[in-house]
Scaffold this motif. Structure first.
Motif, PDB file in Angstrom:
ATOM      1  N   ASP A 113       5.064  51.384  43.672  1.00  0.00           N
ATOM      2  CA  ASP A 113       4.832  50.700  42.438  1.00  0.00           C
ATOM      3  C   ASP A 113       3.633  51.399  41.881  1.00  0.00           C
ATOM      4  N   TYR A 114       2.556  51.612  42.294  1.00  0.00           N
ATOM      5  CA  TYR A 114       1.287  52.261  41.935  1.00  0.00           C
ATOM      6  C   TYR A 114       1.575  53.590  41.269  1.00  0.00           C
ATOM      7  N   LEU A 115       2.359  54.471  41.965  1.00  0.00           N
ATOM      8  CA  LEU A 115       2.628  55.756  41.629  1.00  0.00           C
ATOM      9  C   LEU A 115       3.590  55.822  40.459  1.00  0.00           C
ATOM     10  N   LYS A 116       4.435  54.917  40.373  1.00  0.00           N
ATOM     11  CA  LYS A 116       5.458  54.738  39.343  1.00  0.00           C
ATOM     12  C   LYS A 116       4.812  54.288  37.966  1.00  0.00           C
ATOM     13  N   SER A 117       3.838  53.605  38.046  1.00  0.00           N
ATOM     14  CA  SER A 117       3.187  53.063  36.655  1.00  0.00           C
ATOM     15  C   SER A 117       1.984  53.343  36.460  1.00  0.00           C
ATOM     16  N   ARG A 118       0.833  53.739  37.342  1.00  0.00           N
ATOM     17  CA  ARG A 118      -0.525  53.724  37.304  1.00  0.00           C
ATOM     18  C   ARG A 118      -1.120  55.156  37.675  1.00  0.00           C
ATOM     19  N   ALA A 119      -0.183  55.856  38.265  1.00  0.00           N
ATOM     20  CA  ALA A 119      -1.074  57.057  38.696  1.00  0.00           C
ATOM     21  C   ALA A 119      -0.819  58.004  37.517  1.00  0.00           C
ATOM     22  N   PRO A 120      -2.092  58.908  37.499  1.00  0.00           N
ATOM     23  CA  PRO A 120      -2.157  59.593  36.199  1.00  0.00           C
ATOM     24  C   PRO A 120      -1.239  61.045  36.053  1.00  0.00           C
ATOM     25  N   ALA A 139       9.145  46.808  33.071  1.00  0.00           N
ATOM     26  CA  ALA A 139       9.601  46.436  34.714  1.00  0.00           C
ATOM     27  C   ALA A 139       8.701  47.205  35.628  1.00  0.00           C
ATOM     28  N   ASP A 140       8.309  48.303  35.394  1.00  0.00           N
ATOM     29  CA  ASP A 140       7.396  48.937  36.245  1.00  0.00           C
ATOM     30  C   ASP A 140       6.143  48.431  36.444  1.00  0.00           C
ATOM     31  N   GLU A 141       5.509  48.106  35.160  1.00  0.00           N
ATOM     32  CA  GLU A 141       4.334  47.267  35.097  1.00  0.00           C
ATOM     33  C   GLU A 141       4.288  45.785  35.730  1.00  0.00           C
ATOM     34  N   ALA A 142       5.391  45.424  35.726  1.00  0.00           N
ATOM     35  CA  ALA A 142       5.651  43.907  35.864  1.00  0.00           C
ATOM     36  C   ALA A 142       5.876  43.832  37.670  1.00  0.00           C
ATOM     37  N   ALA A 143       6.233  45.185  38.195  1.00  0.00           N
ATOM     38  CA  ALA A 143       6.272  45.198  39.675  1.00  0.00           C
ATOM     39  C   ALA A 143       4.767  44.999  40.345  1.00  0.00           C
ATOM     40  N   LEU A 144       3.947  45.647  39.547  1.00  0.00           N
ATOM     41  CA  LEU A 144       2.551  45.820  39.984  1.00  0.00           C
ATOM     42  C   LEU A 144       1.916  44.148  40.099  1.00  0.00           C
ATOM     43  N   ASP A 145       2.527  43.202  39.394  1.00  0.00           N
ATOM     44  CA  ASP A 145       1.956  41.894  39.306  1.00  0.00           C
ATOM     45  C   ASP A 145       2.085  41.173  40.832  1.00  0.00           C
ATOM     46  N   ARG A 146       2.986  41.706  41.552  1.00  0.00           N
ATOM     47  CA  ARG A 146       3.226  41.056  42.767  1.00  0.00           C
ATOM     48  C   ARG A 146       2.278  41.226  43.909  1.00  0.00           C
ATOM     49  N   TRP A 147       1.577  42.374  43.227  1.00  0.00           N
ATOM     50  CA  TRP A 147       0.297  42.883  44.440  1.00  0.00           C
ATOM     51  C   TRP A 147      -0.968  42.144  44.074  1.00  0.00           C
TER      52      TRP A 147
END
Length: 147
Positions: A113-120, A139-147
C-alpha cells in the motif's frame, strides 16, 4: 533487510528462494510481485517510472524499518524497478518473513500500500496516442487509512 531500487529486471523465483533460504526463525514467508498491466481498453506500449535515487531509497528504507518493528519481522525484501517497462514485466517485489503468517501478510500489504501510493515514484503510461502521467487514485490513498 534489503531494499533495491533498480532499472534491471529480476528473477522472481531466484529472489524468493534466496530470501526464504536466508531467513532464520520464520514460520511464514510471503511474497508479492506487481506487474505492468495493460490498460482496460488495451494499447499500453510501456510504463515509464521515474524517481529521485536518494529520496526513494531513504523513503522506502524508513517504511521498511517501520514494518519490521510493527510486525516483528525476521526479515524483508523490497525490489522496485524504474525506467521503461513493457506490459507483463515485473515492477516490484515485496517479501516478508515473520514467526506467524498474519504478521507476514499484514506487513506485506502495508508495504505494498505504501509503495503504491506514497513512495516517491512517478509513472507515465505510454500508448499509441502519447504519454500521460498516472494520477493518484482515491482507492490507493484510502487503503493506507487501515494502517
Amino acid at each position: 533487510m534489503r531494499i533495491a531500487v533498480q532499472a534491471e529486471s529480476f528473477d522472481l523465483g531466484a529472489e524468493a528462494n534466496a530470501f526464504a533460504a536466508g531467513v532464520a526463525g520464520a514460520g511464514a514467508v510471503v511474497t508479492f510481485t506487481g506487474v505492468v498491466r495493460d490498460l482496460p481498453e488495451g494499447g499500453l506500449q510501456a510504463m515509464e517510472i521515474e524517481h529521485y535515487p536518494g529520496m526513494t531509497q531513504k523513503a522506502i528504507t524508513a517504511i521498511a524499518e517501520e514494518a519490521t518493528q510493527r510486525w516483528g519481522l525476521c526479515d524483508l525484501l523490497v525490489i522496485h524497478r524504474y525506467g521503461r517497462l513493457a506490459p507483463g514485466e515485473a515492477i516490484m517485489m515485496v517479501a516478508t518473513a515473520a514467526a506467524h503468517r498474519a504478521a507476514a501478510f499484514e506487513a506485506a500489504e502495508f508495504l505494498m500500500d505504501y509503495l503504491k501510493s506514497r513512495a516517491p515514484f512517478w509513472k507515465k503510461e505510454i500508448t499509441t496516442a502519447g504519454g500521460d502521467w498516472v494520477a493518484a487514485k482515491d482507492a490507493d490513498e484510502a487503503a493506507l487509512d487501515r494502517w
